[in-house]
Every structure is written in C-alpha cells, then in structure tokens.
Design an enzyme around this catalytic site. Sequence first.
Site, PDB file in Angstrom:
ATOM      1  N   TYR A 109      -5.930  48.774  70.476  1.00  0.00           N
ATOM      2  CA  TYR A 109      -6.140  50.218  70.471  1.00  0.00           C
ATOM      3  C   TYR A 109      -7.556  50.407  69.929  1.00  0.00           C
ATOM      4  CZ  TYR A 109      -0.960  50.352  70.279  1.00  0.00           C
ATOM      5  OH  TYR A 109       0.382  50.163  70.503  1.00  0.00           O
ATOM      6  N   CYS A 112      -7.778  51.303  66.221  1.00  0.00           N
ATOM      7  CA  CYS A 112      -6.974  50.512  65.288  1.00  0.00           C
ATOM      8  C   CYS A 112      -7.869  49.750  64.304  1.00  0.00           C
ATOM      9  CB  CYS A 112      -6.109  49.534  66.078  1.00  0.00           C
ATOM     10  SG  CYS A 112      -5.412  48.181  65.117  1.00  0.00           S
ATOM     11  N   PHE A 114      -7.195  47.196  62.390  1.00  0.00           N
ATOM     12  CA  PHE A 114      -6.994  45.749  62.471  1.00  0.00           C
ATOM     13  C   PHE A 114      -7.682  45.174  63.711  1.00  0.00           C
ATOM     14  CE2 PHE A 114      -3.291  47.312  60.033  1.00  0.00           C
ATOM     15  CZ  PHE A 114      -3.526  46.625  58.850  1.00  0.00           C
ATOM     16  N   CYS A 115      -7.661  45.918  64.807  1.00  0.00           N
ATOM     17  CA  CYS A 115      -8.375  45.487  66.005  1.00  0.00           C
ATOM     18  C   CYS A 115      -9.878  45.473  65.752  1.00  0.00           C
ATOM     19  CB  CYS A 115      -8.063  46.411  67.182  1.00  0.00           C
ATOM     20  SG  CYS A 115      -6.309  46.458  67.637  1.00  0.00           S
TER      21      CYS A 115
END
Length: 334
Positions: A109, A112, A114-115
């Site tokens: 995403y 996001c 974490f991404c």
Amino acid sequence: MRRASTLASSVLSNTLANAHGGVGASTVHHRLLQVVLFCSSSTTNSYTHRPWFSPFFSSSSSGSARGVCLGVAGALASVATAASLSQSVYAKEPLPSEVVPKDVILYQYEACPFCNKVKAFLDYYDIPYRVVEVNPISKKEIKWSDYKKVPILMVDGEQLVDSSAIIDRLTAKLLPEKSINSVSDKDEEKKWRGWVDNHLVHVLSPNIYRNTSEALESFDYITKQGNFSFSQKITVKYAGAAAMYFVSKNLKKKYNITDERAALYEAAETWVNALNGREFLGGSKPNLADLAVYGVLRPIRYLTSGKDMVENTRIGDWYTRMEKLVGESSRIKV
C-alpha cells in the site's frame, strides 16, 4: 616553487572536479587555478605572458603578491575540500552490480509505513524494484500468497514477508560486510529498529486521523496513490476517513496516548536525542535504524502532521539529510 605550484594545481583541480561531478568541470577549474597560481611560479619564467590581474599587484612587492595568490589558492582549496568531503559523507551506498537482484517486486500500500521502510532500504542501496499496488478492499493482487498482509517482497522468485524480516534477509544476503560492525553498534541499531516497530508507528495513525480534516487529507493522499477504481476512490476517501477518525480514538486508548501531537513531538525528540550530535545514528552514514525511522515518516512528512512535527521539533535537519541522501527512488516506472 614550480613543482609546488604544479602539485597544488593538480590537487585543487582534482578536488574541484570530484566536488562538482566529473571531468568536464576539471578543465574549467584547472584554467582558474593556473591564473590563481600564476604569480607564484612567474618568478621562474615558466610563463612568458602577464596575468590579467597583474595591474593590481604592480605596486606590491613580488613577495606580497605571491602571498595574496597563495592565500586565494588556500581559500579555494579549503572550499573545494569541504565540498568534496560533504559529497562523500552524503553519498549513497550502491551495491556491486554482481550482487544486485535481477527481479524485485514489492506488493504494497503506498501509504503503509512498513512498506515505506522496505522502500527506504531499496532506494538507499539503489536496488531496482517494481511495485504492485494492492487493493486493500479485495486484496486480489496477493491472493496467490498464503501471507495476506503487506509488504510482500519477491526477490528473484523468493517470497519475503514482514518489513523487518525482509530487511534482515536482504542485509544478510546482499551486505555481508555489515556483520563486521561492533557489538555495541549492532545493539544500538537493533534497539532503535525495535523502537520504530513497537512505538513510533503506533503514534502515526492517531496523528494523521486526528480530526476530520486531517483524516480527509490523509485519505485523499491514499486514494490518489492507491489502486482503486473511480467509484472506490470516492467511497474509500469519505467512508475510510470517517472510519479511521474513530479508529484513531481507539488507538489512542490502546497505546495510552492522551495528546497525539505531543506524543509525535516527543517521539521525534527522542530520536534526535538518540543521535547524540551525530549526523546519523550510524555515524557518518545511515544504518538500518536511520532507514527505518525515515521510511515510516516519509508518508506523513508533507501532510499536516508531518509539517507540524518538523516545525515543532529538532528532527528537520536529520530528515533533510536523509531525504537528500536517499534521493530519487530506484522504483522501476511502468
């Protein structure tokens, strides 16, 4: 004296060329340095013509003229050396071509955190990657995987999951020299990477969904960057913003946050204190903790919450250094 002038000219030319990016600049700077250094070698009759600035020195002794010229040369050397050092400190760390993976695909995403941690690592080490934007409603793009969260990183056919585990795996595989770091350095890096996952990311949602206007601002960014149909964009923007506004209130309770902005500012100041006067936690270059903090903050930096954070804490200088250093994304445009 001639040998000293020639050596100085060579050193300065090379330094200036490196500081300005290449051979083209070297020729120009060499001409400039010949002019600056001319008076220091003219007493040896190595040049038969007079420099353009000789009228300025006509009333001065040859010794004072040489002193002025050498002073100018020294000043140029100091500036050029500082520029060269600055460039080397803030240089990326691209991998040797033979170890760069051939095929890297990130399922993500866009907003996001974490991404974005994974992308910060890939961008910093100039690892080219393709992105597949996952629709958060249907998740059809990752139906092939048993792992139903993002990020998922495919590296030459190998599936890697969980942002910190992905970065650990890539580091072990592509950067084995990192293992020679001292135990204390590794412990500090590990501590702050854990702080990112267990504290910093939990402060972000209550801030970007703090009120209805900021929730709409966040979802406007999410829907513009995400993989949505036109009708989904409209639905997700308004329904999602409303839903996350209330979710953020529950997150505040869950993580014992009474004032979300104060918590964000405190987290930013905590990170700056951890730097303890260093350019980066890794010293002269970022380590994995620097990349993790930068990665999770990158999606909010130019939202209202991120602007407030930079204006009200000391984190701005570090963030700007990281932003310049990580530079352009190594994402493959399709």
